[in-house]
Design a protein around this motif. Structure first.
Motif: not given
Length: 198
Positions: A78-83, A143-155
């Motif tokens: 599901m995640r891969e498809y959404a990306l 996926v929305v957070h991943e696409v928008m790059g809104s996670f802290v980039a420590t992981f």
């Protein structure tokens, strides 16, 4: 084509949704050579295609797997498809329109597939509906957070998603019928995440 900067509020607004829909409509008309007369017609087209494509992807992910292992594999698919297909994926999250049998049928086929998978995990009825709602929310939100790059980039996103899926599986196992269906926690969900408090 010149790109315009838009605020998050504009992106999330209905007017932005209409702009995207009209742009996709123009692209589809150019691609198919057919006149699609309305945004609603285009949404039905995208939703039906999205449901069919997603179901095929999930069936492949489940192939040869059962129960919790199949559910984990399906969550990743599901995640891969959404990306890979964000517009089609977003279309599958819309509620089927009442006047479109094709949309309702495609939606029902996907839900039937997921209910069958949840049943293997001991989740039926309201528990299966809760699991489906939770999984869809988890994948879409992640996926929305991943696409928008809104996670802290420590992981890594892969590690974060693995932790989220493990938490989901562990939580759903508490709803399943009997202790024998429970999935053991296989990883420490926070092991790969650097804490900013260190």
């Amino acid at each position: 084509m010149q790109m315009q900067n838009c605020s998050v509020e504009e992106i999330l607004s209905r007017s932005w949704d209409r702009k995207i829909a009209h742009d996709l409509l123009s692209e589809l008309e150019a691609y198919t050579g057919e006149r699609l007369s309305a945004t609603a017609e285009m949404r039905r087209f995208l939703a039906c295609k999205g449901y069919r494509d997603l179901l095929e992807r999930l069936q492949l992910a489940r192939n040869g797997r059962t129960s919790w292992n199949a559910l984990r594999s399906v969550a990743y698919a599901m995640r891969e498809y959404a990306l890979e297909s964000p517009a089609l994926s977003a279309a599958t999250f819309r509620t089927p329109v009442s006047d479109c049998p094709e949309w309702r049928e495609a939606h029902a086929r996907l839900c039937e597939f997921m209910r069958g998978l949840f049943a293997e995990c001991g989740l039926n009825g309201g528990e299966a509906e809760l699991a489906l709602c939770t999984l869809r929310s988890l994948v879409r939100g992640f996926v929305v957070h991943e696409v928008m790059g809104s996670f802290v980039a420590t992981f890594s996103y892969t590690d974060a998603f693995e932790a989220a899926v493990q938490i989901f599986l562990s939580g759903m196992s508490t709803l399943s019928a009997g202790d024998s269906a429970a999935v053991p926690v296989q990883i420490n969900p926070l092991k790969h995440i650097e804490r900013s408090t260190k």
